[in-house]
Design an enzyme around this catalytic site. Structure first.
Site, PDB file in Angstrom:
ATOM      1  N   SER A 177     -81.462 -41.894   7.976  1.00 26.78           N
ATOM      2  CA  SER A 177     -82.880 -42.040   7.817  1.00 26.78           C
ATOM      3  C   SER A 177     -83.311 -41.712   8.881  1.00 26.78           C
ATOM      4  O   SER A 177     -83.531 -42.266   9.298  1.00 26.78           O
ATOM      5  CB  SER A 177     -83.158 -42.394   6.417  1.00 26.78           C
ATOM      6  OG  SER A 177     -83.328 -43.709   6.392  1.00 26.78           O
TER       7      SER A 177
ATOM      8  N   LYS B 163     -81.344 -55.933   2.296  1.00 21.55           N
ATOM      9  CA  LYS B 163     -81.202 -55.577   1.035  1.00 21.55           C
ATOM     10  C   LYS B 163     -80.603 -54.455   0.500  1.00 21.55           C
ATOM     11  O   LYS B 163     -79.958 -54.587  -0.491  1.00 21.55           O
ATOM     12  CB  LYS B 163     -82.626 -55.799   0.609  1.00 21.55           C
ATOM     13  CG  LYS B 163     -83.364 -53.986   1.150  1.00 21.55           C
ATOM     14  CD  LYS B 163     -85.067 -53.838   0.887  1.00 21.55           C
ATOM     15  CE  LYS B 163     -84.631 -52.287   1.264  1.00 21.55           C
ATOM     16  NZ  LYS B 163     -84.230 -50.665   1.008  1.00 21.55           N
ATOM     17  N   ASP B 164     -80.052 -54.228   1.511  1.00 20.23           N
ATOM     18  CA  ASP B 164     -78.352 -52.953   1.304  1.00 20.23           C
ATOM     19  C   ASP B 164     -77.892 -53.045   1.527  1.00 20.23           C
ATOM     20  O   ASP B 164     -77.006 -53.028   0.725  1.00 20.23           O
ATOM     21  CB  ASP B 164     -78.936 -51.577   2.098  1.00 20.23           C
ATOM     22  CG  ASP B 164     -80.816 -50.629   1.989  1.00 20.23           C
ATOM     23  OD1 ASP B 164     -80.722 -50.856   0.661  1.00 20.23           O
ATOM     24  OD2 ASP B 164     -80.872 -50.566   2.765  1.00 20.23           O
TER      25      ASP B 164
ATOM     26  N   THR C  36     -89.686 -44.403  -9.088  1.00 22.29           N
ATOM     27  CA  THR C  36     -89.039 -45.819  -8.658  1.00 22.29           C
ATOM     28  C   THR C  36     -87.155 -45.515  -9.417  1.00 22.29           C
ATOM     29  O   THR C  36     -87.876 -45.381 -10.393  1.00 22.29           O
ATOM     30  CB  THR C  36     -89.177 -47.074  -8.904  1.00 22.29           C
ATOM     31  OG1 THR C  36     -88.389 -48.383  -7.962  1.00 22.29           O
ATOM     32  CG2 THR C  36     -90.325 -47.158 -10.967  1.00 22.29           C
TER      33      THR C  36
ATOM     34  N   ARG D 105     -85.226 -53.150 -10.488  1.00 16.77           N
ATOM     35  CA  ARG D 105     -86.264 -54.792 -10.032  1.00 16.77           C
ATOM     36  C   ARG D 105     -87.590 -54.553 -10.326  1.00 16.77           C
ATOM     37  O   ARG D 105     -87.955 -55.425 -10.806  1.00 16.77           O
ATOM     38  CB  ARG D 105     -85.532 -55.138  -8.404  1.00 16.77           C
ATOM     39  CG  ARG D 105     -86.567 -56.734  -7.974  1.00 16.77           C
ATOM     40  CD  ARG D 105     -86.317 -56.562  -6.325  1.00 16.77           C
ATOM     41  NE  ARG D 105     -87.066 -55.298  -6.037  1.00 16.77           N
ATOM     42  CZ  ARG D 105     -88.312 -55.560  -5.504  1.00 16.77           C
ATOM     43  NH1 ARG D 105     -89.130 -55.391  -5.576  1.00 16.77           N
ATOM     44  NH2 ARG D 105     -87.866 -54.110  -4.541  1.00 16.77           N
TER      45      ARG D 105
ATOM     46  N   GLY E 202     -83.879 -41.036  -2.906  1.00 17.58           N
ATOM     47  CA  GLY E 202     -84.520 -40.235  -1.572  1.00 17.58           C
ATOM     48  C   GLY E 202     -85.174 -41.483  -1.005  1.00 17.58           C
ATOM     49  O   GLY E 202     -85.657 -42.151  -1.268  1.00 17.58           O
ATOM     50  N   ASN E 203     -85.366 -40.409   0.518  1.00 19.29           N
ATOM     51  CA  ASN E 203     -86.134 -41.761   1.656  1.00 19.29           C
ATOM     52  C   ASN E 203     -87.359 -41.862   1.531  1.00 19.29           C
ATOM     53  O   ASN E 203     -87.939 -41.170   0.923  1.00 19.29           O
ATOM     54  CB  ASN E 203     -85.810 -41.290   3.265  1.00 19.29           C
ATOM     55  CG  ASN E 203     -85.984 -39.830   3.078  1.00 19.29           C
ATOM     56  OD1 ASN E 203     -87.442 -39.440   2.972  1.00 19.29           O
ATOM     57  ND2 ASN E 203     -85.551 -38.974   4.293  1.00 19.29           N
TER      58      ASN E 203
ATOM     59  N   ARG F  26     -89.416 -38.785  -0.923  1.00 21.30           N
ATOM     60  CA  ARG F  26     -90.169 -39.595  -2.206  1.00 21.30           C
ATOM     61  C   ARG F  26     -92.004 -39.293  -1.981  1.00 21.30           C
ATOM     62  O   ARG F  26     -92.339 -39.120  -2.863  1.00 21.30           O
ATOM     63  CB  ARG F  26     -90.526 -40.923  -2.043  1.00 21.30           C
ATOM     64  CG  ARG F  26     -88.900 -41.767  -2.794  1.00 21.30           C
ATOM     65  CD  ARG F  26     -88.280 -43.298  -2.747  1.00 21.30           C
ATOM     66  NE  ARG F  26     -87.081 -42.998  -2.532  1.00 21.30           N
ATOM     67  CZ  ARG F  26     -86.897 -44.457  -3.070  1.00 21.30           C
ATOM     68  NH1 ARG F  26     -87.614 -45.031  -3.447  1.00 21.30           N
ATOM     69  NH2 ARG F  26     -86.012 -44.975  -2.601  1.00 21.30           N
TER      70      ARG F  26
ATOM     71  N   CYS G 110     -75.295 -54.010  -8.817  1.00 19.44           N
ATOM     72  CA  CYS G 110     -76.141 -53.449  -8.968  1.00 19.44           C
ATOM     73  C   CYS G 110     -77.334 -52.924  -9.951  1.00 19.44           C
ATOM     74  O   CYS G 110     -78.344 -52.142  -9.570  1.00 19.44           O
ATOM     75  CB  CYS G 110     -75.653 -52.056  -8.471  1.00 19.44           C
ATOM     76  SG  CYS G 110     -74.243 -50.999  -9.539  1.00 19.44           S
TER      77      CYS G 110
END
Length: 317
Positions: A14, A83-84, A129, A133, A152-153, A157, A244
């Site tokens: 990406s 975070k991923d 979103t 979270r 999407g990246n 978005r 998740c």
């Protein structure tokens, strides 16, 4: 031990991920100008799948193919957004984090074409979103707003927002900075308004454990305070064993005095229940701090709350 002559860096393909790789290449070049680098881009399941991540790999959807290239010896160094990277299970066997780069902005940013702030958005406004979270926190603080799924990246978005698929959009401020799109930000939300995900704003460098020359070389890029913050946050998530679909948020902060604190929350998806904990490390090491905050939330009922949320087939049980 001699430094490698060439480092093959694997990453998602990406635009944001490749921008992150360029940061790593620049920092490596500044410290080790004699070392050449090349990029090995891979497309991950998370980049290809535009539906609910819980239906595939969960967070691992953004790391599995990158990890595979590293383990197979097709690359030497992986660049990940912390975070991923799932914290409820170990890193792939034979790999380790060699460095955590200095942390970027941990905050979320609101993008509204008309320039309205989050508090100014009218009832029924659609927020783009897919983050559980963000959805839980908006349900708690702004129940009159409506969240619509957005994947999407970041550029994709933003295009969806421009085409009218939502009225406003929430994205990570650090991500927008990395792709040079700070110009679209209407409002940067404080962590009190929107608590960030575990590992927000941190890039990690992952190597094979036996590649000691490379580990020694790239460890120079590491930032000690960020390492402490990441260690506390990831241990917190590991002990909590969230999946998740679990709305979990939190961040550690190393003060100039050396003191380390960790604030964290677990939410129900509808935002009606919020469990909150905040502790200072004192003499505790970062991993012990993460454990302590997780235990504090477990005492409040976090286990039952997390287990009551459907995992989805792609989420580890």
């Amino acid at each position: 031990m001699s430094a490698p002559e060439l480092i093959r860096i694997v990453s998602r393909d990406s635009p944001m991920a490749l921008a992150q790789v360029e940061r790593v290449r620049a920092e490596l070049a500044a410290l080790h100008p004699q070392i050449a680098t090349t990029v090995v881009p891979v497309k991950t399941t998370g980049d290809k799948w535009m539906g609910d991540l819980a239906q595939v790999e969960g967070k691992g959807a953004f790391t599995k193919e990158v990890d595979a290239a590293l383990v197979a010896g097709e690359a030497d160094l992986a660049v990940h957004c912390v975070k991923d990277v799932p914290a409820d299970r170990p890193l792939p066997a034979g790999t380790t984090f060699a460095a955590f780069l200095k942390r970027d902005d941990i905050r979320d940013a609101l993008i509204h074409p008309g320039g309205l702030s989050l508090d100014q958005l009218p009832p029924g406004a659609r927020i783009g979103t897919s983050s559980v979270r963000r959805i839980a926190q908006l349900a708690a603080s702004h129940p009159h707003l409506r969240c619509v799924p957005f994947r999407g990246n970041a550029n994709r978005r933003l295009d969806k927002l421009a085409s009218g698929e939502a009225d406003a959009l929430l994205l990570a401020a650090s991500g927008l900075e990395r792709i040079g799109r700070m110009d679209v930000i209407t409002e940067v939300l404080s962590p009190e308004q929107m608590m960030p995900p575990i590992g927000a704003g941190i890039l990690a460098l992952q190597c094979r454990e036996d590649d000691t020359a490379l580990i020694e070389t790239v460890s120079d890029l590491g930032h000690p305070d960020t390492h402490r913050e990441a260690t506390a946050e990831r241990m917190f998530l590991h002990v909590l064993q969230g999946h998740c679909n679990s709305p979990i948020a939190g961040y550690a902060k190393a003060e100039r005095s050396g003191e380390l604190s960790l604030r964290a929350c677990v939410f129900t998806p509808d935002g009606k229940t919020v469990l909150n904990a905040h502790e200072w490390a004192g003499r505790l090491d970062p991993a012990t701090l993460g454990t302590s905050v997780a235990v504090a939330l477990l005492r409040q009922g976090a286990r039952d709350l997390i287990d009551s949320i459907p995992h989805g087939p792609g989420c580890p049980a």
